[in-house]
Design a protein around this motif. Structure first.
Motif, PDB file in Angstrom:
ATOM      1  N   ASP A  81      81.303  80.428 -45.236  1.00 41.00           N
ATOM      2  CA  ASP A  81      80.942  82.208 -44.659  1.00 41.00           C
ATOM      3  C   ASP A  81      81.402  82.853 -43.224  1.00 41.00           C
ATOM      4  O   ASP A  81      80.970  83.584 -43.226  1.00 41.00           O
ATOM      5  N   GLN A  82      82.093  82.097 -42.303  1.00 45.68           N
ATOM      6  CA  GLN A  82      82.592  82.739 -41.228  1.00 45.68           C
ATOM      7  C   GLN A  82      83.495  83.058 -41.427  1.00 45.68           C
ATOM      8  O   GLN A  82      83.649  84.452 -40.859  1.00 45.68           O
ATOM      9  N   VAL A  83      84.605  83.041 -42.434  1.00 44.97           N
ATOM     10  CA  VAL A  83      85.353  84.611 -43.244  1.00 44.97           C
ATOM     11  C   VAL A  83      84.159  85.529 -43.204  1.00 44.97           C
ATOM     12  O   VAL A  83      84.820  86.953 -42.966  1.00 44.97           O
ATOM     13  N   GLU A  84      83.375  85.881 -44.188  1.00 42.53           N
ATOM     14  CA  GLU A  84      82.509  86.858 -45.049  1.00 42.53           C
ATOM     15  C   GLU A  84      81.883  87.378 -43.433  1.00 42.53           C
ATOM     16  O   GLU A  84      81.755  88.583 -43.145  1.00 42.53           O
ATOM     17  N   ALA A  85      81.529  86.650 -42.826  1.00 42.70           N
ATOM     18  CA  ALA A  85      80.666  87.168 -41.163  1.00 42.70           C
ATOM     19  C   ALA A  85      82.127  87.909 -40.446  1.00 42.70           C
ATOM     20  O   ALA A  85      81.741  88.600 -40.003  1.00 42.70           O
ATOM     21  N   LEU A  86      83.567  87.468 -40.243  1.00 44.88           N
ATOM     22  CA  LEU A  86      84.377  88.278 -40.333  1.00 44.88           C
ATOM     23  C   LEU A  86      84.405  89.737 -40.598  1.00 44.88           C
ATOM     24  O   LEU A  86      84.626  90.566 -40.301  1.00 44.88           O
ATOM     25  N   ARG A  87      84.402  89.434 -41.974  1.00 43.28           N
ATOM     26  CA  ARG A  87      84.273  90.736 -43.098  1.00 43.28           C
ATOM     27  C   ARG A  87      83.337  91.375 -42.298  1.00 43.28           C
ATOM     28  O   ARG A  87      83.472  93.308 -42.596  1.00 43.28           O
ATOM     29  N   TRP A  88      82.444  91.072 -42.528  1.00 43.50           N
ATOM     30  CA  TRP A  88      80.846  92.085 -41.403  1.00 43.50           C
ATOM     31  C   TRP A  88      81.019  92.689 -40.654  1.00 43.50           C
ATOM     32  O   TRP A  88      80.892  93.993 -40.730  1.00 43.50           O
ATOM     33  N   VAL A  89      81.742  92.258 -39.357  1.00 43.82           N
ATOM     34  CA  VAL A  89      81.844  92.199 -38.471  1.00 43.82           C
ATOM     35  C   VAL A  89      83.056  93.863 -38.537  1.00 43.82           C
ATOM     36  O   VAL A  89      82.817  94.753 -38.418  1.00 43.82           O
ATOM     37  N   ARG A  90      84.193  93.695 -39.079  1.00 50.36           N
ATOM     38  CA  ARG A  90      85.312  94.839 -40.100  1.00 50.36           C
ATOM     39  C   ARG A  90      84.727  95.623 -40.306  1.00 50.36           C
ATOM     40  O   ARG A  90      84.954  96.607 -39.762  1.00 50.36           O
ATOM     41  N   ALA A  91      83.613  96.054 -41.479  1.00 51.69           N
ATOM     42  CA  ALA A  91      83.346  96.705 -42.145  1.00 51.69           C
ATOM     43  C   ALA A  91      82.034  97.015 -41.377  1.00 51.69           C
ATOM     44  O   ALA A  91      81.960  98.498 -41.360  1.00 51.69           O
ATOM     45  N   HIS A  92      81.402  96.729 -40.483  1.00 47.03           N
ATOM     46  CA  HIS A  92      80.147  97.404 -40.327  1.00 47.03           C
ATOM     47  C   HIS A  92      80.019  97.318 -38.097  1.00 47.03           C
ATOM     48  O   HIS A  92      79.352  98.504 -37.761  1.00 47.03           O
ATOM     49  N   ILE A  93      80.959  96.965 -37.755  1.00 43.21           N
ATOM     50  CA  ILE A  93      80.620  96.656 -36.237  1.00 43.21           C
ATOM     51  C   ILE A  93      80.913  98.193 -35.392  1.00 43.21           C
ATOM     52  O   ILE A  93      80.394  98.006 -34.557  1.00 43.21           O
ATOM     53  N   ALA A  94      81.849  98.854 -36.276  1.00 45.58           N
ATOM     54  CA  ALA A  94      81.591 100.065 -35.031  1.00 45.58           C
ATOM     55  C   ALA A  94      80.847 100.661 -35.283  1.00 45.58           C
ATOM     56  O   ALA A  94      80.621 101.467 -34.071  1.00 45.58           O
ATOM     57  N   ALA A  95      79.658 100.745 -36.315  1.00 53.30           N
ATOM     58  CA  ALA A  95      78.426 101.294 -36.158  1.00 53.30           C
ATOM     59  C   ALA A  95      77.601 100.621 -34.330  1.00 53.30           C
ATOM     60  O   ALA A  95      76.331 100.650 -34.352  1.00 53.30           O
ATOM     61  N   TYR A  96      77.627  99.481 -34.221  1.00 52.23           N
ATOM     62  CA  TYR A  96      77.454  99.436 -33.239  1.00 52.23           C
ATOM     63  C   TYR A  96      78.156  99.121 -31.464  1.00 52.23           C
ATOM     64  O   TYR A  96      78.229  98.063 -31.203  1.00 52.23           O
ATOM     65  N   GLY A  97      78.992 100.403 -31.372  1.00 55.08           N
ATOM     66  CA  GLY A  97      80.345 100.245 -30.149  1.00 55.08           C
ATOM     67  C   GLY A  97      80.676  99.345 -30.054  1.00 55.08           C
ATOM     68  O   GLY A  97      81.929  99.054 -29.370  1.00 55.08           O
ATOM     69  N   GLY A  98      81.740  98.777 -31.127  1.00 54.34           N
ATOM     70  CA  GLY A  98      82.916  97.978 -31.105  1.00 54.34           C
ATOM     71  C   GLY A  98      83.820  98.380 -32.020  1.00 54.34           C
ATOM     72  O   GLY A  98      83.701  99.001 -32.862  1.00 54.34           O
ATOM     73  N   ASP A  99      84.722  98.009 -31.859  1.00 50.77           N
ATOM     74  CA  ASP A  99      86.277  98.241 -32.576  1.00 50.77           C
ATOM     75  C   ASP A  99      86.740  97.021 -33.079  1.00 50.77           C
ATOM     76  O   ASP A  99      86.909  96.556 -32.900  1.00 50.77           O
ATOM     77  N   PRO A 100      86.324  97.286 -34.788  1.00 51.61           N
ATOM     78  CA  PRO A 100      87.112  96.285 -35.281  1.00 51.61           C
ATOM     79  C   PRO A 100      88.217  95.832 -35.274  1.00 51.61           C
ATOM     80  O   PRO A 100      88.881  94.919 -35.965  1.00 51.61           O
ATOM     81  N   ALA A 101      89.153  96.484 -35.088  1.00 48.24           N
ATOM     82  CA  ALA A 101      90.230  96.107 -34.890  1.00 48.24           C
ATOM     83  C   ALA A 101      90.671  95.173 -33.649  1.00 48.24           C
ATOM     84  O   ALA A 101      92.267  94.835 -32.917  1.00 48.24           O
ATOM     85  N   ASP A 102      89.799  95.567 -33.085  1.00 51.23           N
ATOM     86  CA  ASP A 102      89.706  94.257 -31.024  1.00 51.23           C
ATOM     87  C   ASP A 102      89.232  93.190 -31.543  1.00 51.23           C
ATOM     88  O   ASP A 102      88.036  93.327 -30.580  1.00 51.23           O
ATOM     89  N   VAL A 103      88.969  92.171 -32.398  1.00 47.06           N
ATOM     90  CA  VAL A 103      88.267  91.206 -32.420  1.00 47.06           C
ATOM     91  C   VAL A 103      88.934  89.893 -31.607  1.00 47.06           C
ATOM     92  O   VAL A 103      89.766  88.813 -32.236  1.00 47.06           O
ATOM     93  N   THR A 104      88.192  88.898 -30.667  1.00 47.99           N
ATOM     94  CA  THR A 104      88.225  87.670 -30.452  1.00 47.99           C
ATOM     95  C   THR A 104      87.538  86.879 -31.082  1.00 47.99           C
ATOM     96  O   THR A 104      85.798  87.291 -30.910  1.00 47.99           O
ATOM     97  N   VAL A 105      87.385  86.155 -31.582  1.00 48.00           N
ATOM     98  CA  VAL A 105      87.049  84.651 -32.165  1.00 48.00           C
ATOM     99  C   VAL A 105      87.044  83.763 -31.235  1.00 48.00           C
ATOM    100  O   VAL A 105      87.890  83.281 -30.740  1.00 48.00           O
ATOM    101  N   ILE A 106      85.726  83.047 -30.615  1.00 50.87           N
ATOM    102  CA  ILE A 106      85.560  81.675 -30.043  1.00 50.87           C
ATOM    103  C   ILE A 106      84.316  81.298 -30.621  1.00 50.87           C
ATOM    104  O   ILE A 106      83.408  81.171 -31.832  1.00 50.87           O
TER     105      ILE A 106
END
Length: 409
Positions: free
Chosen positions: A144-169
């Motif tokens: 599930d967590q891997v799938e969430a990170l894949r979702w972030v990579r695919a969609h986070i740019a639409a929310y003002g985020g950089d998919p190439a600059d992700v920190t997982v906490i």
């Protein structure tokens, strides 16, 4: 000076959003772009947390159910700024918690640091980590967590985020999850930095055969078909399995359902998998009195904190350096006035996330006014944001203490 409450009002909160879907005891798969259904807003089915006496109970109420693969996003703006992204994996012993809880509101982090914060739900307990032949392969919560990170990579740019600059906490069980994500070939490239908070690193995963035995205990306790049993029956059998495991093993820190070693998604020996951390940045640490909330009456909390956190995390730091990662370590020494718990497990959480109302009457905060908690929190949040931006936390402010990272051994 603008306080965090005012700043929080300036951010955009979106969600919950369904990032994946899954049948019971099956791996998750992405939600189709054509799927019109809104998110259920559900969190994973779970019992009360064993740390309610320390943290307090969550003040917000969310429906529980199996359509729980939801996330929330907090962003300064839905624009093209390509901000650093912080993806949060909650703790709770792989049996409780949710990324949607108000405890984990990312408003202050997003506003003060100009970053995007994503809170993730993942499957828990038997529904996420049961290992039983013919029923569940185990490790579904990690998928599930891997799938969430894949979702972030695919969609986070639409929310003002950089998919190439992700920190997982991650904190506690979430920190263990982050440790495992650094070992997964499937997660390679989905994040560039990692933060582990109070992760009991020596209980990262359980051997396959022992996990199968606990799966059989669960099946006997359920007295029915795991695929069709209702949720109260699943949770009751899960509780019975936990009691049996504690009685047989005596291991109070180890949950009955947790990641499984020796099967997918861990295809190779740990040392070889550690090569996945080469060239990533890692910040890890613990709280000075982490174990005070887990100790038995005859235990020495300082000694147990050293055994469960300090020493294993030092070994972990050395392994990171040996594998080519850039590592930094901290310890939290803050002891809130009027608290009987000192620098307890989970104490850093209100310094990073949440609101005055979410943490109101939390026992671990004692008599400390929220203004004092928020003042210290602003310094801690700035440190986490600096690390997310640069890979270097900078000079750690009190109540954080810098801990030397051991060299390779």
């Amino acid at each position: 000076m603008t306080d965090s409450t005012t700043l929080r009002a300036q951010v955009v909160r979106t969600g919950p959003i369904r990032y994946a879907t899954a049948e019971r005891f099956a791996r998750p798969f992405p939600v189709a772009e054509s799927d019109p259904r809104p998110s259920s807003g559900e969190i994973a089915p779970q019992p009360p947390s064993r740390l309610d006496a320390v943290m307090g109970s969550p003040r917000d109420d969310h429906p529980q159910g199996e359509d729980c693969l939801n996330l929330s996003i907090t962003t300064p703006a839905r624009d093209s700024r390509a901000r650093p992204v912080l993806v949060w994996l909650h703790g709770g012993g792989f049996s409780s918690g949710a990324g949607l809880l108000e405890w984990y509101d990312g408003g202050a982090l997003a506003a003060e640091g100009d970053v995007v914060v994503v809170g993730v739900n993942y499957r828990l307990g038997a529904l996420g980590y049961l290992c039983l032949d013919g029923v569940s392969e185990g490790n579904l919560g990690l998928y599930d967590q891997v799938e969430a990170l894949r979702w972030v990579r695919a969609h986070i740019a639409a929310y003002g985020g950089d998919p190439a600059d992700v920190t997982v906490i991650g904190q506690s069980a979430g920190g263990i999850s982050v440790r495992l994500l650094t070992r997964l070939p499937e997660a390679r490239g989905l994040f560039r930095r990692a933060i582990l908070q109070s992760a009991p690193i020596d209980i990262t995963a359980r051997p396959h055969e022992e996990s199968l035995e606990l799966g059989r205990i669960f099946a006997e306790a359920l007295d029915g078909d795991p695929h069709t049993a209702d949720l109260p029956a699943i949770l009751a059998a899960q509780n019975e399995t936990a009691l049996t495991h504690l009685r047989r093993s005596g291991r109070t820190m180890e949950p009955a359902f947790m990641p499984v070693e020796g099967i997918a998604p861990f295809p190779g020996p740990q040392d070889r998998a550690d090569e996945n951390v080469r060239d990533i940045d890692v910040l890890y640490g613990w709280n000075a009195d982490d174990m005070i909330v887990f100790c038995r009456d005859d235990d020495d909390p300082a000694k147990r904190t050293r055994e469960v956190y300090e020493v294993p995390l030092a070994r972990f730091g050395a392994s990171l350096v040996r594998a080519g990662a850039r590592a930094h370590a901290y310890r939290l020494d803050w002891c809130p006035a009027g608290s009987p718990f000192g620098a307890a497990h989970c104490l850093e959480l209100p310094l990073l996330f949440g609101t005055r109302d979410a943490w109101r009457s939390s026992p671990m905060l004692g008599d400390t006014p929220w203004e004092e908690t928020d003042r210290l929190g602003k310094a801690v949040r700035a440190t986490w944001v600096a690390f997310a931006r640069t890979g270097v936390p900078g000079a750690l402010p009190a109540p954080l203490v810098e801990v030397p990272v051991p060299g390779p051994s």
